[in-house]
Motif scaffolding. Structure first.
Motif, PDB file in Angstrom:
ATOM      1  N   VAL A 141     -56.356  10.471 -21.635  1.00 11.30           N
ATOM      2  CA  VAL A 141     -57.531   9.624 -21.843  1.00 11.30           C
ATOM      3  C   VAL A 141     -57.513   8.888 -23.194  1.00 11.30           C
ATOM      4  N   PRO A 142     -57.172   9.562 -24.310  1.00 12.32           N
ATOM      5  CA  PRO A 142     -57.225   8.820 -25.585  1.00 12.32           C
ATOM      6  C   PRO A 142     -56.260   7.636 -25.671  1.00 12.32           C
ATOM      7  N   GLU A 143     -55.235   7.613 -24.826  1.00 14.44           N
ATOM      8  CA  GLU A 143     -54.282   6.480 -24.822  1.00 14.44           C
ATOM      9  C   GLU A 143     -54.896   5.199 -24.276  1.00 14.44           C
ATOM     10  N   GLY A 144     -55.959   5.328 -23.504  1.00 13.08           N
ATOM     11  CA  GLY A 144     -56.608   4.137 -22.954  1.00 13.08           C
ATOM     12  C   GLY A 144     -56.310   3.932 -21.481  1.00 13.08           C
ATOM     13  N   ASP A 145     -57.216   3.213 -20.802  1.00 14.06           N
ATOM     14  CA  ASP A 145     -57.118   3.055 -19.355  1.00 14.06           C
ATOM     15  C   ASP A 145     -56.159   1.941 -18.925  1.00 14.06           C
ATOM     16  N   ASP A 146     -55.546   1.247 -19.905  1.00  8.11           N
ATOM     17  CA  ASP A 146     -54.672   0.116 -19.556  1.00  8.11           C
ATOM     18  C   ASP A 146     -53.216   0.519 -19.329  1.00  8.11           C
ATOM     19  N   LYS A 147     -52.895   1.774 -19.457  1.00  7.18           N
ATOM     20  CA  LYS A 147     -51.478   2.179 -19.422  1.00  7.18           C
ATOM     21  C   LYS A 147     -50.748   1.829 -18.111  1.00  7.18           C
ATOM     22  N   PRO A 148     -51.341   1.997 -16.922  1.00  9.01           N
ATOM     23  CA  PRO A 148     -50.605   1.595 -15.703  1.00  9.01           C
ATOM     24  C   PRO A 148     -50.293   0.105 -15.679  1.00  9.01           C
ATOM     25  N   TYR A 149     -51.129  -0.701 -16.329  1.00  6.06           N
ATOM     26  CA  TYR A 149     -50.917  -2.151 -16.365  1.00  6.06           C
ATOM     27  C   TYR A 149     -49.821  -2.502 -17.370  1.00  6.06           C
ATOM     28  N   LYS A 150     -49.706  -1.697 -18.440  1.00 12.63           N
ATOM     29  CA  LYS A 150     -48.734  -2.004 -19.493  1.00 12.63           C
ATOM     30  C   LYS A 150     -47.355  -1.410 -19.225  1.00 12.63           C
ATOM     31  N   TYR A 151     -47.306  -0.331 -18.446  1.00 13.57           N
ATOM     32  CA  TYR A 151     -46.028   0.337 -18.171  1.00 13.57           C
ATOM     33  C   TYR A 151     -45.847   0.502 -16.659  1.00 13.57           C
ATOM     34  N   PRO A 152     -45.799  -0.627 -15.928  1.00 19.41           N
ATOM     35  CA  PRO A 152     -45.796  -0.549 -14.460  1.00 19.41           C
ATOM     36  C   PRO A 152     -44.593   0.188 -13.877  1.00 19.41           C
ATOM     37  N   THR A 153     -43.413   0.025 -14.484  1.00 16.47           N
ATOM     38  CA  THR A 153     -42.216   0.665 -13.911  1.00 16.47           C
ATOM     39  C   THR A 153     -42.364   2.191 -13.928  1.00 16.47           C
ATOM     40  N   MET A 154     -42.860   2.693 -15.053  1.00 13.57           N
ATOM     41  CA  MET A 154     -43.044   4.144 -15.172  1.00 13.57           C
ATOM     42  C   MET A 154     -44.043   4.662 -14.139  1.00 13.57           C
ATOM     43  N   PHE A 155     -45.190   4.020 -14.038  1.00 13.91           N
ATOM     44  CA  PHE A 155     -46.225   4.536 -13.138  1.00 13.91           C
ATOM     45  C   PHE A 155     -45.841   4.332 -11.665  1.00 13.91           C
ATOM     46  N   LYS A 156     -45.172   3.226 -11.382  1.00 12.18           N
ATOM     47  CA  LYS A 156     -44.750   2.946  -9.998  1.00 12.18           C
ATOM     48  C   LYS A 156     -43.788   4.018  -9.486  1.00 12.18           C
ATOM     49  N   GLY A 157     -43.009   4.576 -10.383  1.00 17.87           N
ATOM     50  CA  GLY A 157     -42.027   5.597 -10.000  1.00 17.87           C
ATOM     51  C   GLY A 157     -42.598   7.002  -9.883  1.00 17.87           C
ATOM     52  N   ALA A 158     -43.884   7.146 -10.161  1.00 16.04           N
ATOM     53  CA  ALA A 158     -44.481   8.492 -10.143  1.00 16.04           C
ATOM     54  C   ALA A 158     -44.783   8.958  -8.727  1.00 16.04           C
ATOM     55  N   ASP A 159     -44.562  10.241  -8.467  1.00 13.98           N
ATOM     56  CA  ASP A 159     -45.076  10.848  -7.238  1.00 13.98           C
ATOM     57  C   ASP A 159     -46.483  11.383  -7.489  1.00 13.98           C
ATOM     58  N   LEU A 160     -46.699  11.820  -8.711  1.00 15.90           N
ATOM     59  CA  LEU A 160     -48.015  12.336  -9.107  1.00 15.90           C
ATOM     60  C   LEU A 160     -48.326  11.826 -10.517  1.00 15.90           C
ATOM     61  N   VAL A 161     -49.526  11.291 -10.679  1.00 14.67           N
ATOM     62  CA  VAL A 161     -49.994  10.937 -12.030  1.00 14.67           C
ATOM     63  C   VAL A 161     -51.026  11.976 -12.455  1.00 14.67           C
ATOM     64  N   VAL A 162     -50.765  12.591 -13.580  1.00 12.03           N
ATOM     65  CA  VAL A 162     -51.719  13.551 -14.152  1.00 12.03           C
ATOM     66  C   VAL A 162     -52.472  12.841 -15.269  1.00 12.03           C
ATOM     67  N   LEU A 163     -53.768  12.777 -15.156  1.00 14.37           N
ATOM     68  CA  LEU A 163     -54.576  12.182 -16.226  1.00 14.37           C
ATOM     69  C   LEU A 163     -55.126  13.325 -17.076  1.00 14.37           C
ATOM     70  N   ASN A 164     -54.454  13.552 -18.185  1.00 12.02           N
ATOM     71  CA  ASN A 164     -54.762  14.699 -19.052  1.00 12.02           C
ATOM     72  C   ASN A 164     -55.857  14.351 -20.080  1.00 12.02           C
ATOM     73  N   LYS A 165     -56.322  15.382 -20.758  1.00 10.42           N
ATOM     74  CA  LYS A 165     -57.365  15.259 -21.793  1.00 10.42           C
ATOM     75  C   LYS A 165     -58.625  14.626 -21.210  1.00 10.42           C
ATOM     76  N   ILE A 166     -58.929  15.021 -19.974  1.00  9.03           N
ATOM     77  CA  ILE A 166     -60.090  14.468 -19.290  1.00  9.03           C
ATOM     78  C   ILE A 166     -61.379  14.891 -20.005  1.00  9.03           C
ATOM     79  N   ASP A 167     -61.277  15.956 -20.799  1.00 11.85           N
ATOM     80  CA  ASP A 167     -62.435  16.392 -21.603  1.00 11.85           C
ATOM     81  C   ASP A 167     -62.749  15.383 -22.716  1.00 11.85           C
ATOM     82  N   HIS A 168     -61.846  14.402 -22.934  1.00 11.64           N
ATOM     83  CA  HIS A 168     -62.113  13.358 -23.936  1.00 11.64           C
ATOM     84  C   HIS A 168     -62.929  12.197 -23.372  1.00 11.64           C
TER      85      HIS A 168
END
Lengths: 219, 219
Positions: A141-168
């Motif tokens: 969460v502290p990295e910001g919600d724009d990460k899938p838009y900024k790093y599309p190759t990384m996220f596109k290759g994921a089978d599972l995305v874990v959104l950590n630090k959800i307590d933030h």
């Protein structure tokens, strides 16, 4: 900074081929291998520690740490499971040659699950096939919600995305819907699990996901 | 993933040489250039926006954004200052060739300060000389206090370390003394400024630091 590069073979092809050989080796021993990728500080090691806690009674687990220093290796060692430093020599990703060296230090016939912690980086690791079965990409969460838009190759290759630090969420100006929409736009099949590695929230869901992958993998 | 590399010249030497040429060009025009490096989501763009706000009445500023998508470029454009996307083509760092291309789109004789936002990565950008005068490395509290120990090359090359998201100290288990000791062990001369780009804390100190660099640079 003198460094002469003189290579005439198709490097990526060789690495991919080696990745395929590793995959066959893992399959032969029925070891499910998961490549875990994220930014520095997104919580890769913390998540791995939580997963070991929850899974070590069901699976025989080992960890490969892609790094140049043994800081995270020492954290994993406290869990009394096999852990190997895959020295990246300053590269910004793991590759199949590093994996092969690390695997030689593990007894694959005594394992069910291999967790591979890649180098903290949202770019290069996405381009190197390691022979692993599944990719988990951790965002926090502290990295910001724009990460899938900024790093599309990384996220596109994921089978599972874990959104950590959800307590933030309560402290950060994080637009959860924008994050989810960004991942879904790349591939609507990618599952997203919201987690706090610190307080344990969502860990059970990842554990279930891993058990399902293991079942599908023939265990 | 087929990609044949066939290079027989000393690549890094060529890039370093080009960096030196860029440096001369910047000096000729008396433009102070600062290379800003950090993990994804540490707050590079947020900090740059805050610095523009504080400095644009004193300096004629431009920004180069090392990226593959124009998300951050669009944020900077709202500040009505020149901004150029240095397309990294999926590389995990800026290099002097990308810098050279970007610089051609700027009028150096109309500038005093150039802020270069490097690719979000704590490894590769440290190895590529861009011709810039100073390096700012941003770390952020949620990433954890172990970063100087895990990415020594990046932190050792910093002239200034900005510890951002200091407002998260109360939520995160961040050992400030351990972080400071890690930076100092690499080089005790590296200055550390604690910042919250969100609420403006510490921005004035960075502004003073930049004014001092500009003064030392002959302005």
């Amino acid at each position: 900074m003198k460094n002469t590069i003189k290579v005439e073979t198709p490097v990526f092809d060789t690495l991919t081929l080696k990745g395929q050989i590793i995959r066959k080796l893992l399959d032969k021993h029925q070891v499910l291998a998961i490549n875990i990728m994220a930014s520095p500080g997104a919580g890769k090691t913390s998540l791995i520690l939580k997963l070991i806690e929850s899974l070590k009674n069901k699976f025989r687990i080992a960890v490969i740490e892609g790094d140049i220093v043994p800081i995270d290796v020492e954290k994993i060692q406290k869990q009394q499971i096999p852990v190997v430093l895959a020295h990246t020599g300053g590269a910004c990703h793991l590759d199949s040659v590093m994996m092969e060296k690390a695997l030689k230090k593990l007894k694959l016939n005594e394992l069910d699950l291999l967790l591979v912690e890649n180098v903290g980086n949202l770019i290069c690791p996405a381009s190197f096939y390691l022979g692993t079965h599944k990719n988990i990409v951790i965002a926090s969460v502290p990295e910001g919600d724009d990460k899938p838009y900024k790093y599309p190759t990384m996220f596109k290759g994921a089978d599972l995305v874990v959104l950590n630090k959800i307590d933030h969420l309560e402290h950060d100006n994080f637009d959860l819907q924008n994050f989810i929409a960004g991942v879904s736009a790349l591939d609507p099949k990618i599952e997203i699990i919201k987690v706090s590695a610190r307080n344990g929230l969502g860990i059970a869901e990842i554990v279930d996901w891993i058990k399902l992958q293991s079942k599908n993998n023939g265990k």
